[in-house]
Design a protein around this motif. Structure first.
Motif, PDB file in Angstrom:
ATOM      1  N   ALA A   1       0.837  -1.204   0.000  1.00  0.00           N
ATOM      2  CA  ALA A   1       0.000   0.000   0.000  1.00  0.00           C
ATOM      3  C   ALA A   1       0.869   1.251   0.000  1.00  0.00           C
ATOM      4  O   ALA A   1       0.571   2.234  -0.689  1.00  0.00           O
ATOM      5  CB  ALA A   1      -0.927  -0.002   1.207  1.00  0.00           C
ATOM      6  N   TYR A   2       1.970   1.223   0.755  1.00  0.00           N
ATOM      7  CA  TYR A   2       2.899   2.370   0.763  1.00  0.00           C
ATOM      8  C   TYR A   2       3.630   2.503  -0.573  1.00  0.00           C
ATOM      9  O   TYR A   2       4.115   3.587  -0.897  1.00  0.00           O
ATOM     10  CB  TYR A   2       3.892   2.239   1.918  1.00  0.00           C
ATOM     11  CG  TYR A   2       3.334   2.768   3.222  1.00  0.00           C
ATOM     12  CD1 TYR A   2       3.634   4.054   3.662  1.00  0.00           C
ATOM     13  CD2 TYR A   2       2.476   2.004   3.998  1.00  0.00           C
ATOM     14  CE1 TYR A   2       3.109   4.555   4.850  1.00  0.00           C
ATOM     15  CE2 TYR A   2       1.939   2.486   5.183  1.00  0.00           C
ATOM     16  CZ  TYR A   2       2.262   3.762   5.606  1.00  0.00           C
ATOM     17  OH  TYR A   2       1.727   4.261   6.766  1.00  0.00           O
TER      18      TYR A   2
ATOM     19  N   GLY B   1      -3.793   2.187   4.707  1.00  0.00           N
ATOM     20  CA  GLY B   1      -4.192   2.169   3.304  1.00  0.00           C
ATOM     21  C   GLY B   1      -4.629   0.835   2.761  1.00  0.00           C
ATOM     22  O   GLY B   1      -4.757   0.670   1.542  1.00  0.00           O
TER      23      GLY B   1
ATOM     24  N   LYS C   1      -2.993  -1.083  -4.796  1.00  0.00           N
ATOM     25  CA  LYS C   1      -4.295  -1.277  -4.147  1.00  0.00           C
ATOM     26  C   LYS C   1      -4.244  -2.635  -3.459  1.00  0.00           C
ATOM     27  O   LYS C   1      -4.129  -3.673  -4.124  1.00  0.00           O
ATOM     28  CB  LYS C   1      -5.420  -1.243  -5.173  1.00  0.00           C
ATOM     29  CG  LYS C   1      -6.808  -1.465  -4.585  1.00  0.00           C
ATOM     30  CD  LYS C   1      -7.880  -1.353  -5.662  1.00  0.00           C
ATOM     31  CE  LYS C   1      -9.253  -1.725  -5.123  1.00  0.00           C
ATOM     32  NZ  LYS C   1      -9.662  -0.931  -3.966  1.00  0.00           N
TER      33      LYS C   1
END
Length: 331
Positions: free
Chosen positions: A44-45, A73, A49
Motif C-alpha cells: 500500500a505504501y 491504506g 491497491k
C-alpha cells in the motif's frame, strides 16, 4: 494500479519499550501485524491497491486491529468478525549479543476458527493481479488450510498470480497434520515460492547440491512454479546483520547487492518487507533484477522501522537501490 490480495492472521504484538527485557517491563507497546498483512501494508505504501482478508474477534480489539490496517491504506471490506480471541505475541527486542525473544499466545484465535465457504473468493479475487499467502495459515487449523486451498484454486482459475512463503513454523502444527501433508497441494498452485534448499528437501523430498538445482527439482514436481526466491542472512549480532537476496526465474539466478545493516532497530517483518518489494518489482516493473534489488533494499530499510510492517515509499527504496545509503538528512 496493481491490486494485491493477502490472506492470513493478524495478531496483537506486545513489547517492552526500547530494548527492555520482559522482567523490566511496567508497560507494553501495542502493534498489530501478521506476515501476510505486513506484505499488504508495505505494498500500500508502494502505491498498490491492497486488500487483506482475515477474521477478527467481534469486540473492540478486533475493530482496532482492522482500523490499523485501514489507517495504513489497506482495504478491509472482506474482513469478517466472529467468536474466538485475538492472537497475541510478546516480543523482547535484543541488542548486540542478546537475542530477541518471541512468545506466542494464539491458540483458539478467531482466525483459526474460519470455515471453508466463509469468504467469497470469486468476488474478492476478481480483478486482482496477485494473491499472497504464507505457511503460517495452514498451520493453524484444518479449516484455515481448506480456506486457503479455496483461495488458491480460485486465483488459479481467474489467472491471478500466486505467491507462497512456505516457511511453515513447525511448532504451530497442533491439529494432527504435518506440513508435508498439507503444503504440497498448496505449493502446486503457486507462481512464486519463497523457500530454501532445506525446505524443499524436508517438505517435498527435493534433494540438490545448489539452490538453482533445488529450484529445477521443484519445477519438475510443480510445473506452475515459475519463480523461487530466498534471502541469506548472516547474523553477526542482534544489532548487526548482513543479507543478500536471490531470485531464480527458471533460466538464471538474479542476486542483489549485499546489505550490511549495522544498527538494527526492528528486524521483525524483514522477510515480509522483502516479499512486498519483490512483488512490486515483478508485478509493476516486470523486471527480475529490479525486483530482487528493490526487495533487498526494502528489507534493509525495514530493519530501521519500528513495528511489524515496512512504512517506506518507492522513492525511499529506489534511493537505496541507487546507492544512497548514507542516511543523510533530507530537507
Amino acid at each position: 494500479m496493481k491490486k494485491i490480495v493477502t490472506f492470513g492472521e493478524v495478531m496483537m504484538r506486545l513489547a517492552p519499550p526500547g530494548f527492555a527485557k520482559f522482567n523490566q517491563a511496567h508497560s507494553l507497546n501495542v502493534v498489530y501485524g501478521g506476515t501476510e498483512a505486513n506484505v499488504a501494508v508495505s505494498l500500500a505504501y508502494f502505491g498498490c491497491k491492497t486488500t487483506h482478508v482475515t477474521r477478527f474477534p467481534d469486540h473492540a480489539l478486533g475493530r482496532a486491529a482492522a482500523a490499523t490496517l485501514r489507517y495504513h491504506g489497506v482495504d478491509t471490506d472482506h474482513i469478517t468478525f466472529g467468536s474466538g480471541r485475538l492472537g497475541l505475541y510478546f516480543l523482547e527486542t535484543g541488542a548486540v549479543s542478546r537475542a530477541s525473544q518471541i512468545i506466542y499466545d494464539r491458540y483458539d484465535s478467531a482466525f483459526s476458527l474460519i470455515q471453508p465457504g466463509d469468504f467469497d473468493w470469486e468476488a474478492i479475487l476478481t480483478g486482482a493481479d496477485w494473491f499472497h499467502w504464507s505457511g503460517i495459515t495452514p498451520a493453524l487449523s484444518q479449516q484455515a488450510a481448506d480456506c486457503l486451498q479455496e483461495a488458491i484454486q480460485t486465483a488459479n482459475r481467474l489467472g491471478v498470480t500466486v505467491s507462497g512463503d512456505i516457511y511453515f513454523r513447525s511448532n504451530l502444527w497442533k491439529y494432527g497434520k504435518k506440513p508435508q501433508d498439507i503444503l504440497p497441494a498448496l505449493t502446486a498452485g503457486c507462481d512464486l515460492v519463497l523457500g530454501n534448499q532445506e525446505n524443499f528437501e524436508e517438505l517435498y523430498g527435493v534433494k540438490a547440491d545448489s539452490f538453482e538445482d533445488a529450484c529445477r527439482g521443484m519445477q519438475a514436481l510443480f510445473p506452475r512454479n515459475r519463480y523461487f526466491t530466498d534471502t541469506e542472512r548472516q547474523s553477526i549480532s542482534a544489532s548487526h546483520n548482513r543479507l543478500v537476496a536471490k531470485l531464480f526465474d527458471g533460466a538464471k539466478t538474479y542476486s542483489s547487492d549485499v546489505y550490511d545493516i549495522t544498527h538494527i532497530v526492528d528486524r521483525i517483518g524483514g522477510g515480509d518487507a522483502y516479499l512486498a518489494g519483490l512483488i512490486y518489482g515483478l508485478s509493476v516493473k516486470n523486471d527480475p533484477q529490479y525486483a530482487v534489488e528493490f526487495g533487498a533494499a526494502a528489507t534493509a530499510l525495514k530493519h530501521t522501522v519500528e513495528g511489524d510492517a515496512n512504512l517506506v515509499t518507492v522513492p525511499e527504496v529506489e534511493a537505496v537501490v541507487g546507492g544512497d545509503k548514507s542516511g543523510r538528512l533530507r530537507r
